[in-house]
Structures are given as structure tokens and as C-alpha cells.
Design an enzyme around this catalytic site. Sequence first.
Site, PDB file in Angstrom:
ATOM      1  N   LEU A 158      10.415 -20.682  -4.856  1.00 51.97           N
ATOM      2  CA  LEU A 158       9.442 -19.771  -4.221  1.00 51.97           C
ATOM      3  C   LEU A 158       8.051 -19.921  -4.842  1.00 51.97           C
ATOM      4  O   LEU A 158       7.910 -19.954  -6.064  1.00 51.97           O
ATOM      5  CB  LEU A 158       9.915 -18.319  -4.398  1.00 51.97           C
TER       6      LEU A 158
ATOM      7  N   ASP B  22       0.819  -1.210   0.000  1.00 54.96           N
ATOM      8  CA  ASP B  22       0.000   0.000   0.000  1.00 54.96           C
ATOM      9  C   ASP B  22       0.859   1.268   0.000  1.00 54.96           C
ATOM     10  O   ASP B  22       1.959   1.279   0.552  1.00 54.96           O
ATOM     11  CB  ASP B  22      -0.917  -0.015   1.241  1.00 54.96           C
TER      12      ASP B  22
ATOM     13  N   HIS C 205       2.488   3.621  -9.141  1.00 56.53           N
ATOM     14  CA  HIS C 205       2.251   2.189  -9.366  1.00 56.53           C
ATOM     15  C   HIS C 205       3.419   1.565 -10.124  1.00 56.53           C
ATOM     16  O   HIS C 205       3.806   0.434  -9.860  1.00 56.53           O
ATOM     17  CB  HIS C 205       0.942   1.971 -10.129  1.00 56.53           C
TER      18      HIS C 205
ATOM     19  N   ARG D 263      -4.926  -1.883   8.709  1.00 55.41           N
ATOM     20  CA  ARG D 263      -6.176  -2.632   8.490  1.00 55.41           C
ATOM     21  C   ARG D 263      -5.923  -3.698   7.436  1.00 55.41           C
ATOM     22  O   ARG D 263      -4.933  -3.663   6.712  1.00 55.41           O
ATOM     23  CB  ARG D 263      -7.301  -1.695   8.056  1.00 55.41           C
TER      24      ARG D 263
ATOM     25  N   SER E 299     -10.856  -6.598  -4.759  1.00 59.65           N
ATOM     26  CA  SER E 299     -12.208  -6.565  -5.338  1.00 59.65           C
ATOM     27  C   SER E 299     -12.775  -5.154  -5.285  1.00 59.65           C
ATOM     28  O   SER E 299     -13.610  -4.784  -6.111  1.00 59.65           O
ATOM     29  CB  SER E 299     -13.141  -7.472  -4.544  1.00 59.65           C
ATOM     30  N   GLU E 300     -12.333  -4.399  -4.283  1.00 59.46           N
ATOM     31  CA  GLU E 300     -12.864  -3.035  -4.091  1.00 59.46           C
ATOM     32  C   GLU E 300     -12.104  -1.998  -4.922  1.00 59.46           C
ATOM     33  O   GLU E 300     -12.557  -0.854  -5.050  1.00 59.46           O
ATOM     34  CB  GLU E 300     -12.801  -2.660  -2.603  1.00 59.46           C
TER      35      GLU E 300
ATOM     36  N   ARG F  94      -0.249   9.197  -9.983  1.00 58.48           N
ATOM     37  CA  ARG F  94      -0.468   7.910  -9.309  1.00 58.48           C
ATOM     38  C   ARG F  94       0.077   6.763 -10.166  1.00 58.48           C
ATOM     39  O   ARG F  94       0.603   5.792  -9.650  1.00 58.48           O
ATOM     40  CB  ARG F  94      -1.961   7.717  -9.016  1.00 58.48           C
TER      41      ARG F  94
HETATM   42  C1  IPE Z   1      -5.393  -2.638  -0.265  1.00 59.70           C
HETATM   43  O1  IPE Z   1      -5.055  -1.310  -0.413  1.00 59.70           O
HETATM   44  C2  IPE Z   1      -5.379  -3.332  -1.592  1.00 59.70           C
HETATM   45  C3  IPE Z   1      -4.066  -3.527  -2.217  1.00 59.70           C
HETATM   46  C4  IPE Z   1      -2.919  -3.204  -1.697  1.00 59.70           C
HETATM   47  C5  IPE Z   1      -4.098  -4.140  -3.516  1.00 59.70           C
HETATM   48  P1  IPE Z   1      -6.155  -0.167  -0.601  1.00 59.70           P
HETATM   49  O2  IPE Z   1      -5.400   1.090  -0.764  1.00 59.70           O
HETATM   50  O3  IPE Z   1      -7.096  -0.542  -1.675  1.00 59.70           O
HETATM   51  O4  IPE Z   1      -6.915  -0.226   0.785  1.00 59.70           O
HETATM   52  P2  IPE Z   1      -7.785   0.892   1.533  1.00 59.70           P
HETATM   53  O5  IPE Z   1      -8.759   1.433   0.549  1.00 59.70           O
HETATM   54  O6  IPE Z   1      -6.835   1.939   2.004  1.00 59.70           O
HETATM   55  O7  IPE Z   1      -8.411   0.168   2.681  1.00 59.70           O
HETATM   56  C1  IPE Z   2      -1.359   0.355  -3.448  1.00 60.17           C
HETATM   57  O1  IPE Z   2      -1.184   1.717  -3.460  1.00 60.17           O
HETATM   58  C2  IPE Z   2      -1.637  -0.209  -4.817  1.00 60.17           C
HETATM   59  C3  IPE Z   2      -2.999  -0.715  -5.002  1.00 60.17           C
HETATM   60  C4  IPE Z   2      -3.978  -0.662  -4.155  1.00 60.17           C
HETATM   61  C5  IPE Z   2      -3.272  -1.359  -6.269  1.00 60.17           C
HETATM   62  P1  IPE Z   2      -2.404   2.732  -3.445  1.00 60.17           P
HETATM   63  O2  IPE Z   2      -2.785   3.024  -4.855  1.00 60.17           O
HETATM   64  O3  IPE Z   2      -3.498   2.226  -2.602  1.00 60.17           O
HETATM   65  O4  IPE Z   2      -1.721   4.007  -2.798  1.00 60.17           O
HETATM   66  P2  IPE Z   2      -2.368   4.998  -1.750  1.00 60.17           P
HETATM   67  O5  IPE Z   2      -2.873   4.157  -0.625  1.00 60.17           O
HETATM   68  O6  IPE Z   2      -3.451   5.721  -2.454  1.00 60.17           O
HETATM   69  O7  IPE Z   2      -1.239   5.878  -1.340  1.00 60.17           O
HETATM   70 MG    MG Z   3      -3.990   2.472  -0.653  1.00 62.08          MG
END
Ligand code: IPE
Ligand code: IPE
Ligand code: MG
Length: 258
Positions: free
Chosen positions: A139, A28, A45, A202, A74-75, A41
Site C-alpha cells: 500500500l 472530518d 482527534h 466540500r 494549510s488552513e 476536541r
Molecule cells: C478539512 O477539514 C481538513 C482535514 C480533514 C485535515 P476542515 O475541518 O479543516 O475543513 P472545513 O474548515 O470544515 O472546510
Molecule cells: C478533522 O476533524 C480533523 C482535522 C481537520 C485535523 P475536525 O477537527 O475538523 O472536526 P470538526 O469538523 O470540527 O467536527
Molecule cells: Mg472539520
Amino acid sequence: MSGHGTIADLPSLVEQMAIPRHLAVIMDGNGRWAKERGLSRTQGHRQGVVAVREIVKNSIELGIDYLTLFSFSSENWSRPESEVRDLMGLLKLFIRNDLAKLNKKNVKVVVIGCRESLTSDIADLLVEAEEKTKDNTGLNLVIAFNYGARQELTQAVKQLAGRVAKGELSVDEIDEAAVSAALYSNSIPDPDVILRTSGEQRLSNFLLWQAAYSEFVFVDCYWPDFDRVRLEEALVEYSGRDRRYGGVVTQNRAAGGA
Ligand code: IPE
Ligand code: IPE
Ligand code: MG
């Protein structure tokens, strides 16, 4: 596990470190990493993929058996369409670019998540990655893609109910093993550690069933900054935990332990 890369230079850390059999990671903070630098963004990534290559390499060197990476939930479909497209594109790019190399390194790729709403090009690539590496013995790289634990549990309940309705299974035969076997993760041991970067604390719908006795390690850096030193620090933290599984005896795979 000794004699590889920086670990050889850090004997004090190595001595304290228990190597988990299964490390699961919520990668994350790509967006915030990019924002801090005035980047898009998408660029966050992209840098996240560099960190993916890094943790795969380090997990091999450290002798971790299973590495699960949460790469799309999924979200995450609720993000802007262009970002979803970027994330799909990056997965395709990663598999196209890295599959041969992963195969050469004896990595076995397994994908967990719902395949139904994926476009056929992605679904085909995931099958190709699994097929090509299925006999590898190094692995186990578990990619959680379009993964949600509630969805996983819901399909497991449906699967079991369907088998009961057909008379293949009795209600009494539904035990923990039967539920585990109906999950996407059926042949994968439960994670010893669930690590999340970015400072959030979380699960975000990750491995709810499998996390019953996992140790949680929250790391205060964004995913693109997660490097070997951060990994070793996280493993040292894990090594200090007493895992009791409801009993009184500590059962950690601590240094010198099993
Ligand atoms: C969790 O991160 C999902 C992945 C790392 C793929 P999110 O950024 O989607 O989670 P929330 O929205 O902060 O809970
Ligand atoms: C994690 O980084 C990657 C995915 C959830 C796919 P985020 O894109 O959630 O980055 P933040 O949480 O917005 O910084
Ligand atoms: Mg995130």
C-alpha cells in the site's frame, strides 16, 4: 481480495464492489464526534487516529494501491494554538508508534504538503518515514500534511516559471504532464474516489487539480466512527458510478472489470 476479515462474511457486498486504485479521504468530524460525547476536541482527534489505523489495515486487505489521508490542511493553522499543538503531537506519536509496523506490512509512506513551516522534529520524522519505507511495494500511504491544493499549484507555477527563466524549459513544453509533475503528488495517480466524512460536502482545498475526474462520496458519520462497514458501503456507492471522462463509454473498475 477475498478471504480477509469481514469481507469474507459479506459476499453480497464484495460482488458489487469495485476496488479503487486510489482512495483519498478527508477525515472530518473529530471535533463534533467528541462534542456529542462531552469530550474534548483532543480526545476526538485521538479517536481519529484509531480510525486511521483501521482504514490503513482495511485498505491493505481490500487491495487498494494508494490511500491518501488529509490529516492537516494549510488552513488548519488558524485553529487555537493548543489544538494545532495537539494535532502536531498526534502526527509525531503516530509515526513513532506505527512506522515499524507499517514498514513490516510493506507500506510505502509518502508525504505531500508544504514542509517549510514545520518544526524540524516533525520535518525529520516525515523524512524518516519516507526513507525507511521507500523500497516497499505494498500500500502507498500518502499523508497530506500541511497540505493545501492552492499552495501546491502556486509552488508548481513558480517552479515551472523558474525553469523557463533559466532556459531549462520552453513555454510550449508546459503541458498537463509538466504541471502534474510539478505538484507534490507528482508520481501518484489521480484519486478515483474522494471520500469525506462528517456530512460536509466540500473539498476544503484538497487535491483541486487531481480531482478533475474523481468520484465524490460523502459519508454521514464522523471520522472516528468510520469503520470497515462504512468503507465497504462507500465502495459499493463508488462501484455504481458511471465514469465516462467526457466520452460515452463507461470505464469503471467495476466488479469483474479491469
Ligand atoms: C478539512 O477539514 C481538513 C482535514 C480533514 C485535515 P476542515 O475541518 O479543516 O475543513 P472545513 O474548515 O470544515 O472546510
Ligand atoms: C478533522 O476533524 C480533523 C482535522 C481537520 C485535523 P475536525 O477537527 O475538523 O472536526 P470538526 O469538523 O470540527 O467536527
Ligand atoms: Mg472539520
